[in-house]
Write a protein that holds these residues in place. Structure first.
Motif, mmCIF file in Angstrom:
data_model
loop_
_atom_site.group_PDB
_atom_site.id
_atom_site.type_symbol
_atom_site.label_atom_id
_atom_site.label_comp_id
_atom_site.label_asym_id
_atom_site.label_seq_id
_atom_site.Cartn_x
_atom_site.Cartn_y
_atom_site.Cartn_z
ATOM 1 N N GLY A 1 0.993 -1.171 0.205
ATOM 2 C CA GLY A 1 0.053 0.044 0.122
ATOM 3 C C GLY A 1 0.956 1.185 0.134
ATOM 4 O O GLY A 1 0.358 2.266 0.353
ATOM 5 N N GLN A 2 2.167 1.179 -0.263
ATOM 6 C CA GLN A 2 3.031 2.419 -0.301
ATOM 7 C C GLN A 2 3.511 2.540 -1.769
ATOM 8 O O GLN A 2 3.519 1.959 -2.467
ATOM 9 C CB GLN A 2 4.214 2.123 0.574
ATOM 10 N N ARG A 3 3.277 4.121 -2.059
ATOM 11 C CA ARG A 3 3.748 4.694 -3.420
ATOM 12 C C ARG A 3 5.300 4.646 -3.156
ATOM 13 O O ARG A 3 6.025 4.989 -2.081
ATOM 14 C CB ARG A 3 3.248 5.910 -3.446
ATOM 15 N N CYS A 4 5.968 4.479 -4.325
ATOM 16 C CA CYS A 4 7.409 4.555 -4.355
ATOM 17 C C CYS A 4 7.980 5.952 -4.585
ATOM 18 O O CYS A 4 7.222 6.809 -5.077
ATOM 19 C CB CYS A 4 7.847 3.839 -5.572
ATOM 20 N N SER A 5 8.916 6.300 -3.727
ATOM 21 C CA SER A 5 9.428 7.602 -3.730
ATOM 22 C C SER A 5 10.104 7.515 -5.041
ATOM 23 O O SER A 5 11.016 6.715 -5.508
ATOM 24 C CB SER A 5 10.265 7.834 -2.602
ATOM 25 N N SER A 6 10.210 8.710 -5.721
ATOM 26 C CA SER A 6 11.044 8.955 -7.090
ATOM 27 C C SER A 6 12.014 9.964 -6.912
ATOM 28 O O SER A 6 12.078 11.193 -6.058
ATOM 29 C CB SER A 6 9.852 9.655 -8.117
ATOM 30 N N SER A 7 13.169 9.726 -7.397
ATOM 31 C CA SER A 7 14.100 10.489 -7.606
ATOM 32 C C SER A 7 15.059 10.408 -8.879
ATOM 33 O O SER A 7 14.864 9.536 -9.598
ATOM 34 C CB SER A 7 15.167 10.502 -6.424
ATOM 35 N N SER A 8 16.157 11.307 -9.122
ATOM 36 C CA SER A 8 16.709 11.165 -10.324
ATOM 37 C C SER A 8 17.383 9.731 -10.652
ATOM 38 O O SER A 8 17.941 9.293 -11.522
ATOM 39 C CB SER A 8 17.472 12.319 -10.573
ATOM 40 N N SER A 9 17.858 9.250 -9.273
ATOM 41 C CA SER A 9 18.647 8.145 -9.431
ATOM 42 C C SER A 9 17.753 6.888 -9.624
ATOM 43 O O SER A 9 18.262 5.713 -9.509
ATOM 44 C CB SER A 9 19.629 8.117 -8.140
ATOM 45 N N VAL A 10 16.545 7.083 -9.109
ATOM 46 C CA VAL A 10 15.687 5.709 -9.184
ATOM 47 C C VAL A 10 15.121 5.380 -10.651
ATOM 48 O O VAL A 10 14.589 6.517 -11.377
ATOM 49 C CB VAL A 10 14.493 5.957 -8.070
ATOM 50 N N GLU A 11 15.049 4.288 -11.025
ATOM 51 C CA GLU A 11 14.406 3.839 -12.384
ATOM 52 C C GLU A 11 13.214 2.979 -12.111
ATOM 53 O O GLU A 11 13.134 2.211 -11.510
ATOM 54 C CB GLU A 11 15.312 2.973 -13.180
ATOM 55 N N GLN B 1 2.444 6.310 -11.629
ATOM 56 C CA GLN B 1 3.011 5.069 -11.127
ATOM 57 C C GLN B 1 1.834 3.884 -11.167
ATOM 58 O O GLN B 1 1.804 2.815 -11.320
ATOM 59 C CB GLN B 1 3.620 5.179 -9.806
ATOM 60 N N LEU B 2 0.730 4.788 -11.222
ATOM 61 C CA LEU B 2 -0.594 3.609 -11.135
ATOM 62 C C LEU B 2 -1.657 4.007 -12.345
ATOM 63 O O LEU B 2 -1.536 5.283 -12.734
ATOM 64 C CB LEU B 2 -1.274 3.707 -9.706
#
Length: 616
Positions: free
Chosen positions: A346-356, A390-391
């Motif tokens: 139930g958690q949204r993934c955190s986004s950053s420039s280093s995350v694919e 994301q969804l």
């Protein structure tokens, strides 16, 4: 200004009485002529059907009764009382009239509602007139002919039947019954002959006065549609695939795009390549340009129910999966563990420039279908990959497919009933439509004028797309063919309205019906929105009855045509209302399970399987 009309009693007392005149007219009787130059090739109806008459009016003047004082309706120098007696002896029926001489002037006497009215005919500088508000005439024949058709201003009644001049011997009490019977029979034959001549004369006058308009609307819309067709082809151009593949049957293609969180995990898929045998844009592009497509026009209950189920599934089953810290995606717990990832429910993934993000929402079909998948998979199936979501529940796939700045999940593009008229599915579609529009369309507009033509054209086109939206909502469709089928309906209306004077009417009717039937039968193959054709034809018939001018062949014929006009107006409005009600509120055609055969007929096995909404 006061009229010169008086009742018989007032005329005997010399008392003037102002009574308003009733019907309509024009001032083209200055020289006693009613004809105008006809179109080359003789008289024709509004849709171009040749008229069969004993004498084609052509450029000729409508023949008068006679030269004034030699006519049957001229009774010479008689008193007003004698004129009343003669009108009374002939039945005092509406439209019965005579002209008598009074000094250097004349008087027109006409019956209306059982009463005789007298009009002073003034002679000014050799021109005859009933007053300043009426035209001037060079002779009595021209004046009489002018008031035998509705005019504005006019008289209380049309001049229909000349009053006969019975001899004193016949009217005397000493005449025998045989003499009376013989004169009465002769008069009946004479009246019948005159009635027939008058009917033909009025028809010829109407034909001679058919207007000739320049077809600005028909040619103007054709020019605009040509420009739009060029723009469509330019916007759809793709260097890898300059034009959509041309094929009548589905073209399949296979590929091995990676799926899931692992780049090394691939799978073989087969897809249907977009085709267009009309040499034009793909269906997906046409939807973006404004094609009729129900999911973009209303909140489709099936689509929104599927979106609600998908939203509930994502809330209950998806969480953030992290693989090797730099790769994240929204997945199920099973899929995340299969890739040795760490899953948080139930958690949204955190986004950053280093995350694919390997998996994102992909809008696959035109109806809002969405999947969480890789960009390679999405590209293979010609989908739209949402790089900022994301969804699927956060992504408005309908807005991405429909365009026109649609708000998220608010499909309300009602103007898709109108825009598709100006779009075409390809060069072949455009050429076929323009060939018909620049023939029958030009012919109708030349006689009916641009305003009537525009009303018929758009009512037929919009009506066709409303019917199509109800019975084939998931088929993207474009083109002015609904309007053109409406013009075919107008041709049938014109034929029936002018049946008495059309040359070989039965042959013309059979030919027109066969043409319409063949075109509708061609529409039962896939790729063609036949409901737009059927709807356009029906609305074209109704609009033709309402807006197409018509010739009249007597009082009863005029009443009948006006009655049909009055009936068709509420019928047209009601039909629009019912179809829109079904489209927006009921959203289904379960009440008519056999209606699918109007859209497509299974001439062979699986012939209609690729037609949206068609099931066997």
């Amino acid at each position: 200004m006061a009229d010169y009309r008086r009742s018989s009693a007032d005329y005997a007392r010399g008392k003037a009485e102002d009574i308003p005149l009733l019907t309509s007219g024009d001032n083209d009787a200055e020289n006693g002529k009613y004809a105008v130059p006809m179109r080359p090739g003789g008289a024709r109806t509004y849709s171009g059907m040749r008229v069969s008459m004993k004498a084609d009016p052509g450029y000729e003047t409508v023949p008068p009764y006679d030269d004034g004082e030699n006519s049957a309706w001229f009774h010479g120098s008689i008193s007003g009382e004698e004129a009343d007696n003669r009108l009374d002896s002939n039945g005092m029926v509406d439209g019965l009239f005579l002209v008598r001489k009074r000094g250097n002037e004349h008087v027109l006497s006409v019956c209306n509602n059982g009463k005789a009215y007298h009009y002073l005919i003034k002679n000014k500088n050799g021109r005859l007139s009933l007053g300043r508000e009426h035209p001037r005439f060079k002779d009595l024949s021209s004046l009489v002919m002018h008031f035998q058709v509705p005019r504005d201003p006019g008289l209380g009644s049309l001049l229909i039947t000349p009053c006969s001049q019975r001899s004193e011997s016949v009217m005397s009490t000493g005449s025998t019954i045989g003499e009376k019977d013989f004169v009465s029979a002769a008069e009946r034959r004479e009246k019948k002959r005159r009635r027939k001549e008058r009917k033909e004369r009025l028809i010829k006058e109407q034909l001679a006065n058919l207007p000739m308009f320049t077809p600005y609307f028909t040619k103007g819309t054709a020019f605009i549609m040509g420009i739009i067709m060029v723009i469509q082809l330019a916007k759809s151009y793709n260097p890898k695939q300059p034009i959509t593949k041309i094929s009548f049957s589905p073209v399949k293609e296979t590929g091995n795009p990676p799926v899931g969180l692992s780049k090394n995990r691939t799978q073989t898929f087969e897809k249907i390549v977009p085709t267009n045998f009309l040499i034009g844009p793909s269906a997906q592009d046409l939807i973006m340009y404004g094609a009729k497509y129900a999911p973009c026009m209303r909140k489709d209950t099936k689509i929104f129910a599927a979106l609600a189920r998908q939203r509930e599934y994502e809330q209950n089953n998806l969480g953030c999966c992290t693989v090797e810290f730099s790769q994240k995606a929204q997945t199920t717990q099973e899929e995340c563990l299969a890739n040795s990832g760490e899953w948080v429910a139930g958690q949204r993934c955190s986004s950053s420039s280093s995350v694919e993000f390997r998996l994102r929402p992909c809008c696959l079909d035109n109806n809002g279908t969405c999947e969480l998948t890789t960009s390679e998979y999405c590209e293979f199936f010609d989908g739209v990959w949402a790089t900022d979501q994301q969804l699927c529940s956060e992504t408005s796939c309908l807005a991405k497919r429909c365009g026109f700045s649609m708000k998220k999940n608010e499909p309300d593009q009602w103007y898709r009933f109108f825009i598709p008229i100006f779009l075409h599915g390809g060069l072949l579609h455009f050429a076929g439509c323009m060939a018909l529009q620049l023939t029958i369309g030009v012919q109708i507009e030349r006689a009916a004028g641009w305003l009537r033509m525009a009303l018929i054209y758009f009512i037929s086109g919009v009506g066709g797309y409303v019917a199509s939206a109800v019975f084939s909502p998931d088929i993207p469709s474009v083109g002015c063919s609904g309007s053109l089928y409406g013009l075919l309906g107008v041709s049938i209306v014109d034929l029936v309205q002018n049946w008495q004077i059309v040359e070989n009417p039965w042959w013309k009717l059979i030919k027109t019906i066969v043409q319409a039937a063949v075109l509708l039968l061609v529409g039962t193959i896939p790729f063609i929105d036949n409901w737009a054709h059927v709807g356009g034809f029906v609305f074209g018939v109704l609009a033709g009855i309402i807006f197409l001018p018509y010739l009249t062949f007597g009082a009863w014929d005029s009443l009948r045509k006006r009655l049909f006009l009055c009936i068709c107006i509420p019928v047209t409005l009601s039909l629009f209302f019912v179809l829109l009600l079904i489209f927006y509120e009921i959203q289904g055609t379960e009440f008519c399970p056999s209606c699918k055969y109007i859209q497509c007929i299974n001439y062979q096995e699986d012939f209609c399987k690729d037609t949206p909404g068609w099931t066997d």
